[in-house]
Design a protein around this motif. Structure first.
Motif, short mmCIF file in Angstrom:
data_model
loop_
_atom_site.label_atom_id
_atom_site.label_comp_id
_atom_site.label_asym_id
_atom_site.label_seq_id
_atom_site.Cartn_x
_atom_site.Cartn_y
_atom_site.Cartn_z
N LEU A 76 0.89 -1.27 0.10
CA LEU A 76 0.32 0.08 0.06
C LEU A 76 0.82 1.28 -0.15
CD1 LEU A 76 -2.79 1.33 0.11
CD2 LEU A 76 -2.53 1.01 2.72
N SER A 77 0.50 2.17 -0.95
CA SER A 77 1.28 3.32 -1.20
C SER A 77 0.73 4.49 -1.36
CB SER A 77 2.59 2.97 -2.10
OG SER A 77 2.09 3.02 -3.35
N ALA A 78 1.20 5.47 -1.13
CA ALA A 78 0.61 6.81 -1.33
C ALA A 78 1.56 7.85 -2.19
CB ALA A 78 -0.33 7.76 -0.48
N GLY A 109 -2.27 10.60 -5.15
CA GLY A 109 -3.16 9.40 -5.07
C GLY A 109 -2.41 8.33 -4.22
N ALA A 110 -2.97 7.10 -4.60
CA ALA A 110 -2.84 5.92 -3.87
C ALA A 110 -2.87 4.62 -4.71
CB ALA A 110 -3.58 5.68 -2.55
N GLU A 111 -1.96 3.66 -4.33
CA GLU A 111 -1.80 2.30 -5.17
C GLU A 111 -1.92 1.24 -4.05
OE1 GLU A 111 1.59 2.84 -7.39
OE2 GLU A 111 0.68 3.72 -9.02
N LEU A 124 -2.87 -15.61 -7.62
CA LEU A 124 -3.73 -14.72 -7.53
C LEU A 124 -3.22 -13.27 -7.43
CD1 LEU A 124 -6.55 -16.82 -6.13
CD2 LEU A 124 -5.75 -16.79 -8.49
N ARG A 125 -3.53 -12.36 -8.07
CA ARG A 125 -3.12 -10.70 -8.03
C ARG A 125 -4.43 -9.88 -8.15
NH1 ARG A 125 -1.73 -6.92 -11.46
NH2 ARG A 125 -0.06 -5.40 -10.62
N ALA A 126 -4.48 -8.79 -7.40
CA ALA A 126 -5.36 -7.65 -7.46
C ALA A 126 -4.60 -6.48 -7.22
CB ALA A 126 -6.71 -7.92 -6.57
N ALA A 127 -4.72 -5.50 -8.02
CA ALA A 127 -4.08 -4.37 -7.72
C ALA A 127 -5.18 -3.26 -8.26
CB ALA A 127 -3.00 -4.14 -8.76
N GLY A 128 -4.76 -2.00 -7.87
CA GLY A 128 -5.66 -0.80 -7.99
C GLY A 128 -4.58 0.69 -7.71
N GLY A 129 -5.28 1.64 -8.47
CA GLY A 129 -4.69 2.73 -7.95
C GLY A 129 -5.76 3.98 -8.29
N TYR A 130 -5.38 5.13 -7.72
CA TYR A 130 -6.36 6.30 -7.66
C TYR A 130 -5.62 7.35 -7.93
CZ TYR A 130 -8.86 10.49 -6.34
OH TYR A 130 -9.38 11.71 -6.11
N ALA A 131 -5.77 8.43 -8.79
CA ALA A 131 -4.95 9.75 -8.95
C ALA A 131 -5.98 10.77 -8.98
CB ALA A 131 -4.08 9.53 -10.44
#
Length: 224
Positions: A76-78, A109-111, A124-131
């Motif tokens: 988790l990162s920002a 944003g964050a990822e 299994l992999r799940a990833a998302g990001g917001y900007a």
């Protein structure tokens, strides 16, 4: 006639990390970004065609962790980015763009990413990001785009996939990506709606070679 300009950049970087436990780590990084200037091919006047280099400062803080057996891991990162002379691709015609410089732009944003290995060979992999990206200071002629959202930057991205690797070297991946809405122009009047993309990959690999078949946009999704 010939036109030329010279560009150069010194880009420092600093990072610090701290282990909260053997499997959990936090970090902070500071980096600088750079895009050289140049000339836009769609403009005949050298003075109007020229655009400046963009310089940016990137700040990121995050945390990563995993189980001792490695079956589950997460990140988790920002981030926060300040850019001077941000290079903007402004539509001139339907297929032609001109590069302009916005005096200042900001993106934050964050990822997040999670990986899970329920059985040997399967991940299994799940990833998302917001900007959130906006022009904080951008004037073009009599128009002021300050406060508008930066064009061509999706508000979010999501990706889920599953990969299986056999000990013989055979592997296969199936996944889907969702690209969030984004604007085509600085006026924020023309928008691309969110759209999904299905992809797959299958092949064979060893320590030195890999061969694979790749499929992208396998559902034939139409988008601009």
């Amino acid at each position: 006639f010939r036109c030329y300009r010279d560009f150069y950049s010194l880009q420092p970087k600093a990072a610090i990390a701290y282990h909260l436990s053997p499997t959990v780590q936090t970090w902070f990084t500071f980096t600088t970004g750079y895009q050289p200037g140049g000339y836009t091919v769609s403009a005949d006047d050298a003075a109007q065609a020229s655009f400046d280099a963009a310089n940016s400062q990137h700040y990121e803080i995050g945390i990563t962790g995993q189980r001792l057996d490695g079956t589950l891991s997460g990140k988790l990162s920002a981030f926060w980015i300040e850019t001077q002379d941000y290079q903007v691709y402004r539509p001139v015609t339907f297929t032609t763009y001109r590069v302009l410089n916005a005096d200042h732009a900001r993106t934050f944003g964050a990822e997040a990413e999670v990986r899970y290995r329920p059985v040997s060979g399967l991940e299994l992999r799940a990833a998302g990001g917001y900007a959130n990206a906006e022009f904080t200071d951008f004037k073009y002629g009599a128009r002021d785009f300050s406060g508008n959202t930066i064009n061509f930057v999706p508000t979010f991205t999501l990706d889920v996939s599953g990969t299986y690797r056999h000990r013989s070297g055979l592997f296969a991946t199936l996944g889907a990506t969702v690209v969030g809405e984004f604007w085509f122009n600085e006026e924020n009047t023309r928008k691309q709606s969110p759209y999904p993309l299905l992809y797959a990959r299958a092949g064979w690999s060893n320590d030195h070679f890999e061969v694979a078949f790749v499929g992208r946009n396998m559902l034939g999704q139409e988008y601009y």
